[in-house]
Design a protein around this motif. Structure first.
Motif, PDB file in Angstrom:
ATOM      1  N   ILE A 145       3.924   7.843   5.070  1.00 25.94           N
ATOM      2  CA  ILE A 145       3.710   7.672   3.630  1.00 25.94           C
ATOM      3  C   ILE A 145       3.024   8.908   3.052  1.00 25.94           C
ATOM      4  CG2 ILE A 145       2.363   6.401   1.900  1.00 25.94           C
ATOM      5  CD1 ILE A 145       4.852   4.901   2.693  1.00 25.94           C
ATOM      6  N   ARG A 146       2.051   9.442   3.786  1.00 19.99           N
ATOM      7  CA  ARG A 146       1.369  10.657   3.333  1.00 19.99           C
ATOM      8  C   ARG A 146       2.354  11.808   3.212  1.00 19.99           C
ATOM      9  NH1 ARG A 146      -0.214  15.300   4.863  1.00 19.99           N
ATOM     10  NH2 ARG A 146       0.598  15.035   6.987  1.00 19.99           N
TER      11      ARG A 146
ATOM     12  N   GLN B 158       2.470   1.757  -3.471  1.00 15.73           N
ATOM     13  CA  GLN B 158       1.489   2.218  -4.450  1.00 15.73           C
ATOM     14  C   GLN B 158       1.178   3.699  -4.266  1.00 15.73           C
ATOM     15  OE1 GLN B 158      -1.693  -0.577  -3.695  1.00 15.73           O
ATOM     16  NE2 GLN B 158      -1.038  -1.969  -5.344  1.00 15.73           N
ATOM     17  N   SER B 159       1.053   4.120  -3.019  1.00 17.89           N
ATOM     18  CA  SER B 159       0.775   5.538  -2.746  1.00 17.89           C
ATOM     19  C   SER B 159       1.929   6.419  -3.212  1.00 17.89           C
ATOM     20  CB  SER B 159       0.534   5.751  -1.245  1.00 17.89           C
ATOM     21  OG  SER B 159      -0.618   5.072  -0.808  1.00 17.89           O
TER      22      SER B 159
ATOM     23  N   LEU C 179       1.280   5.033   7.850  1.00 18.43           N
ATOM     24  CA  LEU C 179       0.466   5.679   6.819  1.00 18.43           C
ATOM     25  C   LEU C 179       0.645   7.194   6.838  1.00 18.43           C
ATOM     26  CD1 LEU C 179      -2.814   3.551   7.005  1.00 18.43           C
ATOM     27  CD2 LEU C 179      -0.975   3.430   5.303  1.00 18.43           C
TER      28      LEU C 179
ATOM     29  N   ARG D 222       0.834  -1.210   0.000  1.00 22.33           N
ATOM     30  CA  ARG D 222       0.000   0.000   0.000  1.00 22.33           C
ATOM     31  C   ARG D 222       0.867   1.258   0.000  1.00 22.33           C
ATOM     32  NH1 ARG D 222      -4.896   1.259   4.316  1.00 22.33           N
ATOM     33  NH2 ARG D 222      -5.132   3.479   3.854  1.00 22.33           N
TER      34      ARG D 222
ATOM     35  N   SER E 150       4.664  11.429   0.331  1.00 21.61           N
ATOM     36  CA  SER E 150       3.941  11.689  -0.922  1.00 21.61           C
ATOM     37  C   SER E 150       3.917  13.172  -1.262  1.00 21.61           C
ATOM     38  CB  SER E 150       2.499  11.164  -0.825  1.00 21.61           C
ATOM     39  OG  SER E 150       2.491   9.762  -0.669  1.00 21.61           O
TER      40      SER E 150
ATOM     41  N   TYR F 185       9.881   4.616  -5.139  1.00 20.92           N
ATOM     42  CA  TYR F 185       8.699   4.422  -4.302  1.00 20.92           C
ATOM     43  C   TYR F 185       8.766   3.128  -3.493  1.00 20.92           C
ATOM     44  CZ  TYR F 185       7.403   1.686  -8.449  1.00 20.92           C
ATOM     45  OH  TYR F 185       7.392   0.802  -9.501  1.00 20.92           O
TER      46      TYR F 185
ATOM     47  N   LYS G  47       2.098   6.607  -7.046  1.00 20.13           N
ATOM     48  CA  LYS G  47       1.055   7.505  -7.548  1.00 20.13           C
ATOM     49  C   LYS G  47       1.444   8.966  -7.371  1.00 20.13           C
ATOM     50  CE  LYS G  47      -3.917   8.391  -7.113  1.00 20.13           C
ATOM     51  NZ  LYS G  47      -5.168   8.035  -6.376  1.00 20.13           N
ATOM     52  N   ALA G  48       2.209   9.248  -6.299  1.00 19.88           N
ATOM     53  CA  ALA G  48       2.644  10.617  -6.024  1.00 19.88           C
ATOM     54  C   ALA G  48       3.868  11.013  -6.846  1.00 19.88           C
ATOM     55  CB  ALA G  48       2.950  10.772  -4.539  1.00 19.88           C
TER      56      ALA G  48
END
Length: 285
Positions: free
Chosen positions: A61-62, A12-13, A58, A9, A65, A22, A16-17
């Motif tokens: 990760i944010r 993938q995040s 998470l 996860r 990103s 990644y 995408k960013a």
């Protein structure tokens, strides 16, 4: 989530960013939060994460990103096999800079003890502290790190403490507060041209300190200043060693020759690009 689900996860995040590495960054953040190793992961990829670990992961990760550098999130960067604390107040140590450290270590073998070493624009202290660490018990050596930024020096002092090294750190605009003479001066000064900074990776231009990047109009401002003033602070046959940008070797080496340095050399990095210029202060000129 399990470790496997979290890594997937996270990757993938970040993909995408638009984060380039990644998959690797997602792993490093997972490692940072949980303390796992690759060995423990592959033995039990379905191991469940604690709720707190999941929330923390998470959130990191944010943040990654949004292009906050990985090292600002983990708070550390490896350099010369050592771990250095970093934050937004210092330039993140890069592998290319290891060429400067390796060159300094090589030349220090040729200098009789005791050695007095100055690191100009020290930042995190990674250059000076790596040299002192690997010269420990081999040569009588003292070191001073200079930076204009108090915040950077706080980081450098923390790194010196974690490596159990005795170092003097001094807040000074280049040589303004320097009074001693040195066997060697090393420096990785700001050398990016002002008009190029806007083209750098977002992680660099938005999160590295501008003081550590901006080499003014032609990128050579700090080389001129340090070269022109260094003769007052170098002992006879002392070394001046710079990290440079890949296209600055000829300019910086010519400046050093014009200033009377001898045995001026350009050294390349692992990619074959000019990375270090060094010379010897010649008192006979």
């Amino acid at each position: 989530m399990t470790w496997k689900e979290a890594w997937k996860r996270g990757a993938q995040s970040l993909q995408k960013a638009g984060v380039e590495e990644y998959d690797l960054d997602a792993w490093y953040l997972l490692e940072h939060v949980t303390g796992i190793t690759k060995a423990s992961y592959y033995m039990e990829p379905e191991h469940p994460m604690h709720d707190q670990e999941e929330r923390e992961y998470l959130e990191l990760i944010r943040k990654r990103s949004t292009r906050i550098p990985l090292q600002h999130l983990t708070g550390v960067q490896e350099f010369m096999g050592l771990e250095f604390h970093v934050n937004e107040h210092v330039l993140i140590p890069r592998q290319d800079t290891e060429i400067l450290v390796e060159t300094a270590l090589e030349k220090l073998k040729e200098i009789s003890s005791p050695v007095n070493l100055l690191d100009m624009c020290t930042g995190s202290g990674c250059i000076l502290l790596s040299i002192l660490y690997y010269m420990k018990n081999k040569k009588q050596i003292t070191g001073t790190g200079v930076d204009v930024s108090d915040k950077a020096l706080e980081v450098a002092r923390e790194n010196a403490k974690s490596l159990d090294l005795s170092v003097d750190f001094l807040q000074s605009d280049l040589f303004d507060k320097i009074t001693d003479k040195y066997s060697m001066i090393v420096s990785n000064p700001p050398y990016i041209r002002s008009d190029v900074i806007k083209t750098l990776q977002e992680e660099v231009r938005e999160h590295d300190p501008m003081l550590a990047l901006d080499g003014m109009e032609d990128g050579l401002y700090f080389y001129r200043k340090i070269i022109s003033e260094s003769e007052k602070y170098l002992q006879a046959d002392g070394y001046l060693i710079f990290e440079i940008g890949h296209d600055q070797g000829l300019d910086v080496s010519n400046m050093m020759k014009d200033a009377g340095f001898r045995d001026v050399l350009i050294k390349k990095d692992l990619a074959g690009l000019d990375r270090v210029v060094l010379g010897v202060y010649d008192t006979k000129r």
